[in-house]
Design a protein around this motif. Sequence first.
Motif, PDB file in Angstrom:
ATOM      1  N   UNK A  12      13.262  10.870  -1.132  1.00 38.03           N
ATOM      2  CA  UNK A  12      13.295  10.177  -2.456  1.00 38.03           C
ATOM      3  C   UNK A  12      12.309  10.569  -3.470  1.00 38.03           C
ATOM      4  N   UNK A  13      11.398  11.520  -3.174  1.00 41.34           N
ATOM      5  CA  UNK A  13      10.589  12.221  -4.068  1.00 41.34           C
ATOM      6  C   UNK A  13       9.404  10.974  -4.671  1.00 41.34           C
ATOM      7  N   UNK A  14       9.347   9.806  -3.786  1.00 34.83           N
ATOM      8  CA  UNK A  14       8.342   8.864  -4.366  1.00 34.83           C
ATOM      9  C   UNK A  14       7.577   8.554  -3.143  1.00 34.83           C
ATOM     10  N   UNK A  15       6.605   7.728  -3.536  1.00 34.72           N
ATOM     11  CA  UNK A  15       5.477   7.648  -2.437  1.00 34.72           C
ATOM     12  C   UNK A  15       5.958   6.453  -1.460  1.00 34.72           C
ATOM     13  N   UNK A  16       5.967   6.831  -0.008  1.00 31.77           N
ATOM     14  CA  UNK A  16       6.645   5.628   0.706  1.00 31.77           C
ATOM     15  C   UNK A  16       5.664   4.450   0.831  1.00 31.77           C
ATOM     16  N   UNK A  17       4.504   4.223   0.778  1.00 32.94           N
ATOM     17  CA  UNK A  17       3.734   3.283   0.653  1.00 32.94           C
ATOM     18  C   UNK A  17       2.469   3.629  -0.313  1.00 32.94           C
ATOM     19  N   UNK A  18       2.094   2.367  -0.817  1.00 29.23           N
ATOM     20  CA  UNK A  18       0.675   2.637  -1.852  1.00 29.23           C
ATOM     21  C   UNK A  18      -0.422   2.524  -1.209  1.00 29.23           C
ATOM     22  N   UNK A  19      -0.483   1.270   0.115  1.00 34.02           N
ATOM     23  CA  UNK A  19      -1.490   1.488   0.925  1.00 34.02           C
ATOM     24  C   UNK A  19      -0.872   1.420   2.426  1.00 34.02           C
ATOM     25  N   UNK A  20      -1.825   2.395   3.051  1.00 33.30           N
ATOM     26  CA  UNK A  20      -1.676   2.511   4.497  1.00 33.30           C
ATOM     27  C   UNK A  20      -2.963   1.831   5.191  1.00 33.30           C
ATOM     28  N   UNK A  21      -2.737   0.977   6.215  1.00 31.12           N
ATOM     29  CA  UNK A  21      -3.632  -0.020   6.895  1.00 31.12           C
ATOM     30  C   UNK A  21      -3.393   0.070   8.164  1.00 31.12           C
ATOM     31  N   UNK A  42       2.513   9.841   9.866  1.00 36.84           N
ATOM     32  CA  UNK A  42       2.744  11.224   8.874  1.00 36.84           C
ATOM     33  C   UNK A  42       3.993  11.548   8.951  1.00 36.84           C
ATOM     34  N   UNK A  43       4.903  11.546   9.950  1.00 41.75           N
ATOM     35  CA  UNK A  43       6.325  12.227   9.925  1.00 41.75           C
ATOM     36  C   UNK A  43       6.983  11.105   9.080  1.00 41.75           C
ATOM     37  N   UNK A  44       6.896   9.724   8.962  1.00 37.54           N
ATOM     38  CA  UNK A  44       7.434   8.807   8.024  1.00 37.54           C
ATOM     39  C   UNK A  44       7.310   9.295   6.763  1.00 37.54           C
ATOM     40  N   UNK A  45       6.094   9.692   6.379  1.00 36.10           N
ATOM     41  CA  UNK A  45       5.792  10.172   4.830  1.00 36.10           C
ATOM     42  C   UNK A  45       6.576  11.055   4.721  1.00 36.10           C
ATOM     43  N   UNK A  46       6.509  12.315   5.592  1.00 35.18           N
ATOM     44  CA  UNK A  46       7.446  13.734   5.238  1.00 35.18           C
ATOM     45  C   UNK A  46       8.630  13.480   5.152  1.00 35.18           C
ATOM     46  N   UNK A  47       9.410  12.484   5.931  1.00 33.79           N
ATOM     47  CA  UNK A  47      10.838  12.050   5.907  1.00 33.79           C
ATOM     48  C   UNK A  47      11.200  11.322   4.595  1.00 33.79           C
ATOM     49  N   UNK A  48      10.344  10.256   4.299  1.00 30.44           N
ATOM     50  CA  UNK A  48      10.914   9.197   2.944  1.00 30.44           C
ATOM     51  C   UNK A  48      10.506   9.959   1.942  1.00 30.44           C
ATOM     52  N   UNK A  49       9.311  10.740   1.776  1.00 30.20           N
ATOM     53  CA  UNK A  49       9.018  11.191   0.381  1.00 30.20           C
ATOM     54  C   UNK A  49       9.922  12.345   0.064  1.00 30.20           C
ATOM     55  N   UNK A  55      13.553   1.780   3.854  1.00 27.79           N
ATOM     56  CA  UNK A  55      14.215   1.991   2.927  1.00 27.79           C
ATOM     57  C   UNK A  55      15.247   1.104   2.503  1.00 27.79           C
ATOM     58  N   UNK A  56      15.807   0.630   3.698  1.00 23.38           N
ATOM     59  CA  UNK A  56      16.942  -0.080   3.677  1.00 23.38           C
ATOM     60  C   UNK A  56      16.585  -1.598   3.306  1.00 23.38           C
ATOM     61  N   UNK A  57      15.344  -1.934   3.940  1.00 23.48           N
ATOM     62  CA  UNK A  57      14.908  -3.359   3.744  1.00 23.48           C
ATOM     63  C   UNK A  57      14.002  -3.697   2.584  1.00 23.48           C
ATOM     64  N   UNK A  82      13.012  -0.905  -0.084  1.00 22.54           N
ATOM     65  CA  UNK A  82      13.194  -0.084  -1.031  1.00 22.54           C
ATOM     66  C   UNK A  82      12.301   1.300  -0.635  1.00 22.54           C
ATOM     67  N   UNK A  83      12.480   2.065  -1.784  1.00 25.30           N
ATOM     68  CA  UNK A  83      11.888   3.502  -1.692  1.00 25.30           C
ATOM     69  C   UNK A  83      10.325   3.552  -1.491  1.00 25.30           C
ATOM     70  N   UNK A  84       9.837   2.654  -2.123  1.00 25.13           N
ATOM     71  CA  UNK A  84       8.127   2.491  -1.987  1.00 25.13           C
ATOM     72  C   UNK A  84       7.960   1.130  -1.755  1.00 25.13           C
ATOM     73  N   UNK A  85       7.059   0.805  -0.777  1.00 25.70           N
ATOM     74  CA  UNK A  85       6.367  -0.409  -0.655  1.00 25.70           C
ATOM     75  C   UNK A  85       4.967  -0.362  -0.756  1.00 25.70           C
ATOM     76  N   UNK A  86       4.457  -1.750  -0.858  1.00 18.36           N
ATOM     77  CA  UNK A  86       2.964  -2.166  -1.179  1.00 18.36           C
ATOM     78  C   UNK A  86       2.115  -1.674   0.143  1.00 18.36           C
ATOM     79  N   UNK A  87       2.358  -2.149   1.145  1.00 25.37           N
ATOM     80  CA  UNK A  87       1.605  -1.908   2.325  1.00 25.37           C
ATOM     81  C   UNK A  87       2.177  -1.474   3.696  1.00 25.37           C
ATOM     82  N   UNK A  88       1.947  -0.605   4.300  1.00 27.11           N
ATOM     83  CA  UNK A  88       2.490  -0.121   5.250  1.00 27.11           C
ATOM     84  C   UNK A  88       1.303  -0.284   6.494  1.00 27.11           C
TER      85      UNK A  88
END
Length: 474
Positions: free
Chosen positions: A253-262, A243-250, A221-223, A225-231
Amino acid sequence: MSLSLYNTLHRRSESFEPLEANRVRMYCCGITVYDYCHLGHARTCLIWDVVRRYLQWSGYEVHYIQNFTDIDDKILNRARAEKSSMGAIAEKFIEAYFEDMEALHIQPADEYPRATHSLDGIQKLIHDLEQQGFAYASQGDVYYAVRKFEGYGKLSGRKLDDMQAGASGRVTEDPDPDAPKKHDPFDFALWKAAKAGEPAWDSPWGAGRPGWHIECSAMVRDRLGETIDIHVGGSDLIFPHHENEIAQSEAATGQPLAKYWLHNGMVKVEGEKMSKSLGNFITIRDLLQKYDPMAVRLFILQAHYTKPLDFTDEALTAATKGWETLNDALLFGAEHLDTNNITADKGILAKFKAIVDNDLNFSGGLAILFELAKELKKERNILVHEGKLQQNPQILASLWLTLKELADILGFVPETKQQAAGLTDAEIEDLIQQRKDARANKNYAEGDRLRDLLTEKGIVLVDKPGGITEWHRE
């Protein structure tokens, strides 16, 4: 065909569409700095290095972040064992990390945030979660209330009742010492109360240190933003860390943490899981004592990034021979072909892109590099033995430029052969002159001896009309 990526979140391949046109924000979960990097780190860091290079070649501006976890129980344990401090251990292995990455020719990330440098963002994120009812303080600790987050388990595909949770959120079979402090056994720590003899930082909940998962959520989030392209990261991080990153961040913020998880596949050694207890734990620096870094890069790229990878001596020996073929072709073009006013073959580049665009199929793309390398190496052999090229030099120059461009994408760096058995260029020229003198005096035995001596030392001679002798290092 456009780029498609296998998205762990949806368990399917999806067309890549960045949040902003031609700009990609990409985050890689980096290493916990308590030891030297090992084969698993080599694969993870190298794969995402190549993905970043490929995205840049494809026209995207990539902002690539890789973090360091420098607050962790493993670092503290190492510090105790070495009678040192957590900070000193972290610095030692961060420095070693950069040495290893440089040795593997892995480009630096744009930023390397550290947990110890991100405490304000970590505490703010915990505060936001507490305010929104997703976190609660308990006896100096702060926990995430897992059952409050409706989407928990969507990345790993696990059902809550099938999961295990440890005190730190890491999977464990040991009893959870923090269980009495939790509202639910599945809850995991966001902030841990200070313990005697451990480093701690002030916070609204008392002195302590952050949990593992919250660090990455805050740094993303600091570097970026709230939603990034690829994690990205290793597949061992899907649960519980990502899994826990998603739970915390979303939740915050109410926003997806990342659009694509690779996620890249795991590494084995001679068919076994790598571990210190099995005696097959291999560090990058140990590996590079035995194998060329470019051979290691080739070996890693020969398997699809999502598949398991088994390090064996046989496989790395084969990769070494493969790299010699690529390297010889790259050096041949640089030394013998005139590329002025010549361009790479657009058709071959398009063919490579079509292959790799299918979920980053670098292993398939490598086949094109070897086709080019074998063609160039064949011409090199003809030049060595016949003193002239068989094909049109302009066509060969175009093929070489194509190979060079593709090699750059995959991070291959041609390596000039070392001085043959310590011979300098001047010494080689002197031996060639001695051979010429011997032949001029009809001392053909001495001429042959000198030629054989140079051949043994890796020097190839090409006799041309007019008494001219050209040479190159094998």
